[in-house]
Design an enzyme around this catalytic site. Structure first.
Site, PDB file in Angstrom:
ATOM      1  N   SER A  49       0.807  -1.229   0.000  1.00  0.00           N
ATOM      2  CA  SER A  49       0.000   0.000   0.000  1.00  0.00           C
ATOM      3  C   SER A  49       0.837   1.274   0.000  1.00  0.00           C
ATOM      4  O   SER A  49       0.367   2.326  -0.427  1.00  0.00           O
ATOM      5  CB  SER A  49      -0.931   0.012   1.219  1.00  0.00           C
ATOM      6  OG  SER A  49      -0.188  -0.085   2.422  1.00  0.00           O
ATOM      7  N   GLU A  79      -5.694  17.284  10.409  1.00  0.00           N
ATOM      8  CA  GLU A  79      -6.324  17.651  11.677  1.00  0.00           C
ATOM      9  C   GLU A  79      -7.844  17.826  11.532  1.00  0.00           C
ATOM     10  O   GLU A  79      -8.605  17.278  12.335  1.00  0.00           O
ATOM     11  CB  GLU A  79      -5.694  18.936  12.227  1.00  0.00           C
ATOM     12  CG  GLU A  79      -4.180  18.860  12.411  1.00  0.00           C
ATOM     13  CD  GLU A  79      -3.762  18.047  13.613  1.00  0.00           C
ATOM     14  OE1 GLU A  79      -4.656  17.648  14.389  1.00  0.00           O
ATOM     15  OE2 GLU A  79      -2.561  17.804  13.781  1.00  0.00           O
ATOM     16  N   HIS A 127       0.943   5.667   5.570  1.00  0.00           N
ATOM     17  CA  HIS A 127       0.626   5.999   4.185  1.00  0.00           C
ATOM     18  C   HIS A 127       0.827   7.490   3.921  1.00  0.00           C
ATOM     19  O   HIS A 127       0.853   8.302   4.844  1.00  0.00           O
ATOM     20  CB  HIS A 127      -0.802   5.570   3.856  1.00  0.00           C
ATOM     21  CG  HIS A 127      -1.023   4.106   4.075  1.00  0.00           C
ATOM     22  ND1 HIS A 127      -1.644   3.612   5.210  1.00  0.00           N
ATOM     23  CD2 HIS A 127      -0.662   3.037   3.334  1.00  0.00           C
ATOM     24  CE1 HIS A 127      -1.668   2.286   5.149  1.00  0.00           C
ATOM     25  NE2 HIS A 127      -1.071   1.915   4.025  1.00  0.00           N
TER      26      HIS A 127
END
Length: 268
Positions: A42, A211, A220
């Site tokens: 990934s 955030e 990732h």
């Protein structure tokens, strides 16, 4: 980066991503185009529009290659060296790869999952044994394999010092590269050095942190991180054909050069 160069690069990236469907490399007038295949997990995968801003370094790799080079990014989310091969993904690459092509092989994140027998490999035995399948498969087709140690995660202690997270897997890959005479890109060391220089706060702009959305993914990448990790791979891989030295030395490559296809190619 000029608007014309950005437009041309986006067009080239779109064609590259399209070529990943079915793993069929593009053809050029007068013969086969040199192709870089990516077998990985990934952290390298190509993501779809629904996944924006998530991106993998294999998705960004064409940014640093000349347009005549095709990238077939077969990296599969959740894959280990074992599961990728067991699912038949390596066989698809072997059927498509041609003499003179390059195969980048980068696993480790999911090989570490001891609780999952479909993915787990032991660093000094089964991990190396599975990696040899990739090396042998590429060489049988007169293509060049390159081992790429797993990109390091974003890991910092409370005092702000970074620490490594991949155990013995990078060392096992380094040893295999030496034993088999295989070129190695030590992405573990390169990315660890980059995260160390940036520190805990600046690295949030590279990883999938947001955030407002409550995202705090330390594995990732968002577009900026994918681009900069792809830069590390290309810069450290002189055996990768068609490296674009202008792009490699351009510190201001914008995130919007990346292209996200409608669906994830490796999962289509």
């Amino acid at each position: 980066m000029s608007l014309d160069r950005r437009t041309l690069l986006r067009a080239a990236l779109g064609g590259t991503i399209a070529s990943a469907y079915g793993m069929e490399p593009a053809s050029a007038a007068g013969g086969h185009r040199r192709t870089v295949f990516v077998a990985g997990d990934s952290t390298a995968a190509t993501y779809a529009t629904a996944d924006i801003p998530r991106a993998g370094w294999g998705q960004a790799l064409p940014v640093f290659l000349r347009p005549e080079i095709t990238v077939v990014n077969a990296a599969l989310s959740g894959a280990s060296s074992k599961s990728f091969a067991d699912l038949g993904r390596l066989d698809l690459i072997r059927a498509a790869i041609r003499p003179g092509d390059v195969l980048l092989i980068s696993f480790g994140h999911n090989d570490e999952k001891t609780e999952d027998p479909a993915r787990y490999t032991e660093p000094w035995t089964t991990f190396q044994e599975y990696l040899r399948r990739y090396l042998d498969g590429a060489r049988a087709r007169h293509a060049r394999p390159i081992l790429v140690t797993p990109v390091e995660r974003r890991r910092f202690r409370t005092d702000g010092t970074p620490y490594e997270s991949h155990g013995e897997y990078p060392a096992a890959m380094r040893a295999l590269a030496e034993a088999t005479g295989t070129p190695l890109i030590d992405l573990t060391a390169l990315s660890f050095a980059l995260w160390s220089r940036l520190g805990p706060e600046a690295t949030k702009d590279y990883f999938l942190w947001s955030e407002p959305q409550g995202l705090a993914d330390n594995t990732h990448f968002q577009a900026h991180g994918a681009i900069e990790v792809a830069r590390l791979v290309a810069a450290a891989g002189p055996q990768i054909p068609g490296r674009d030295r202008h792009a490699l030395h351009d510190p201001a490559i914008p995130d919007d050069v990346l292209v996200w296809p409608p669906t994830r190619p490796a999962e289509s």
